[in-house]
Motif scaffolding. Sequence first.
Motif, PDB file in Angstrom:
ATOM      1  N   ILE A  33       6.337   4.387   1.150  1.00  0.00           N
ATOM      2  CA  ILE A  33       6.159   5.775   1.545  1.00  0.00           C
ATOM      3  C   ILE A  33       6.769   6.685   0.487  1.00  0.00           C
ATOM      4  O   ILE A  33       7.973   6.591   0.212  1.00  0.00           O
ATOM      5  CB  ILE A  33       6.806   6.047   2.921  1.00  0.00           C
ATOM      6  CG1 ILE A  33       6.337   5.013   3.948  1.00  0.00           C
ATOM      7  CG2 ILE A  33       6.485   7.469   3.375  1.00  0.00           C
ATOM      8  CD1 ILE A  33       4.850   4.986   4.173  1.00  0.00           C
ATOM      9  N   ILE A  37      -0.240   6.260   8.039  1.00  0.00           N
ATOM     10  CA  ILE A  37       0.485   4.997   8.198  1.00  0.00           C
ATOM     11  C   ILE A  37      -0.203   4.131   9.248  1.00  0.00           C
ATOM     12  O   ILE A  37      -0.407   2.924   9.047  1.00  0.00           O
ATOM     13  CB  ILE A  37       1.957   5.276   8.562  1.00  0.00           C
ATOM     14  CG1 ILE A  37       2.682   5.880   7.360  1.00  0.00           C
ATOM     15  CG2 ILE A  37       2.658   3.996   9.034  1.00  0.00           C
ATOM     16  CD1 ILE A  37       4.084   6.381   7.645  1.00  0.00           C
ATOM     17  N   ALA A  82      -2.620  -3.862   6.370  1.00  0.00           N
ATOM     18  CA  ALA A  82      -1.504  -3.768   5.422  1.00  0.00           C
ATOM     19  C   ALA A  82      -0.207  -4.088   6.153  1.00  0.00           C
ATOM     20  O   ALA A  82       0.023  -3.580   7.253  1.00  0.00           O
ATOM     21  CB  ALA A  82      -1.443  -2.369   4.824  1.00  0.00           C
ATOM     22  N   PHE A 134      -3.445   2.532   7.821  1.00  0.00           N
ATOM     23  CA  PHE A 134      -3.242   1.413   6.893  1.00  0.00           C
ATOM     24  C   PHE A 134      -2.720   0.181   7.614  1.00  0.00           C
ATOM     25  O   PHE A 134      -3.098  -0.945   7.275  1.00  0.00           O
ATOM     26  CB  PHE A 134      -2.304   1.834   5.763  1.00  0.00           C
ATOM     27  CG  PHE A 134      -2.952   2.733   4.743  1.00  0.00           C
ATOM     28  CD1 PHE A 134      -4.070   2.317   4.041  1.00  0.00           C
ATOM     29  CD2 PHE A 134      -2.460   4.004   4.490  1.00  0.00           C
ATOM     30  CE1 PHE A 134      -4.686   3.138   3.105  1.00  0.00           C
ATOM     31  CE2 PHE A 134      -3.059   4.844   3.557  1.00  0.00           C
ATOM     32  CZ  PHE A 134      -4.185   4.402   2.868  1.00  0.00           C
ATOM     33  N   LEU A 184       4.258  -1.187   3.358  1.00  0.00           N
ATOM     34  CA  LEU A 184       3.917   0.165   2.926  1.00  0.00           C
ATOM     35  C   LEU A 184       5.065   0.744   2.101  1.00  0.00           C
ATOM     36  O   LEU A 184       6.237   0.529   2.406  1.00  0.00           O
ATOM     37  CB  LEU A 184       3.654   1.078   4.126  1.00  0.00           C
ATOM     38  CG  LEU A 184       2.494   0.724   5.059  1.00  0.00           C
ATOM     39  CD1 LEU A 184       2.317   1.822   6.097  1.00  0.00           C
ATOM     40  CD2 LEU A 184       1.208   0.492   4.291  1.00  0.00           C
ATOM     41  N   VAL A 219       0.842  -1.192   0.000  1.00  0.00           N
ATOM     42  CA  VAL A 219       0.000   0.000   0.000  1.00  0.00           C
ATOM     43  C   VAL A 219       0.881   1.246   0.000  1.00  0.00           C
ATOM     44  O   VAL A 219       1.836   1.336   0.776  1.00  0.00           O
ATOM     45  CB  VAL A 219      -0.940   0.029   1.224  1.00  0.00           C
ATOM     46  CG1 VAL A 219      -1.728   1.337   1.264  1.00  0.00           C
ATOM     47  CG2 VAL A 219      -1.885  -1.169   1.198  1.00  0.00           C
ATOM     48  N   ARG A 220       0.539   2.210  -0.873  1.00  0.00           N
ATOM     49  CA  ARG A 220       1.238   3.488  -0.856  1.00  0.00           C
ATOM     50  C   ARG A 220       0.324   4.558  -0.264  1.00  0.00           C
ATOM     51  O   ARG A 220      -0.643   4.975  -0.899  1.00  0.00           O
ATOM     52  CB  ARG A 220       1.688   3.902  -2.256  1.00  0.00           C
ATOM     53  CG  ARG A 220       2.425   5.252  -2.231  1.00  0.00           C
ATOM     54  CD  ARG A 220       3.209   5.541  -3.486  1.00  0.00           C
ATOM     55  NE  ARG A 220       2.372   5.875  -4.626  1.00  0.00           N
ATOM     56  CZ  ARG A 220       2.851   6.366  -5.774  1.00  0.00           C
ATOM     57  NH1 ARG A 220       4.159   6.561  -5.912  1.00  0.00           N
ATOM     58  NH2 ARG A 220       2.034   6.634  -6.778  1.00  0.00           N
ATOM     59  N   PRO A 221       0.629   5.040   0.957  1.00  0.00           N
ATOM     60  CA  PRO A 221      -0.113   6.172   1.505  1.00  0.00           C
ATOM     61  C   PRO A 221       0.112   7.413   0.648  1.00  0.00           C
ATOM     62  O   PRO A 221       1.065   7.483  -0.135  1.00  0.00           O
ATOM     63  CB  PRO A 221       0.494   6.348   2.908  1.00  0.00           C
ATOM     64  CG  PRO A 221       1.147   5.034   3.222  1.00  0.00           C
ATOM     65  CD  PRO A 221       1.622   4.514   1.897  1.00  0.00           C
TER      66      PRO A 221
END
Length: 255
Positions: free
Chosen positions: A95, A82, A90, A85, A93, A72-74
């Motif tokens: 970032i 963060i 998730a 997620f 990540l 997952v890309r915030p």
Amino acid sequence: MNLPENHFKRALREGRQQIGLWCSLPGSYAAEAVAGSGYDWLLFDTEHSPGDPLTVLAQLQAVAPYDVSAVVRPASNDTVLIKRFLDLGAQTLLIPYLQNADEARAAVAAMHYAPDGVRGVSGLTRATRFGRVAGYARKAAEELCLLVQVETGEALERLEEIASVEGVDGVFIGPADLAASLGHVGEPGHPEVVAAVEDAIRRIRIIGKPAGILTPDMAFAQRCIEIGTLFTAVAIDVGILARGTEAMARQFNVN
């Protein structure tokens, strides 16, 4: 109930190439449609897509039965995002837009509970299987994977210090923003950009961290793999849909 194993993190540690698909379509239906396509990982984007924590939750649920890892890309290096997620379940990540080691350390802190970090504690989240994973707070870090995105000339100058931050599990090079930063906006294939990307991959590998990239250019993707990327995204779902439907229309002379 056991804590789910992060197969993506294990693969990177073992040096096994992971081929990925970038998912910008926020729907769970689209995510499930591609989950069985054979990719090692899917990137659910919320930086350059309409996605948000609720759409990502649906995507994580949709792909959970499939043999594919979710990344997952915030939208930004934000402690609250963060936390949300991670609580959704998730485990990996990415970032975006880190510029220096301090920002990398902030991302690491957001991934961990105190005393090692600043992640808020809640015992009844999807990540804990709603309180069913015994000792989740003590064990969570074992299965969390932090990838940081380096995508400006300034960040490249500090690449070694960013990549060397303890808790950073991999470094991703962003060609599009890097091209803009180097004065070649919209030209990720410009020779100066390509040279910078290739040099960055080599430098990351020398440090001993996994390197990653996104490029729909098949020849360049293979080149990056040869140089040393370990997590390589080779297509974007929106691009496949748009270009594929255009190609089909052209076959029937649709104007």
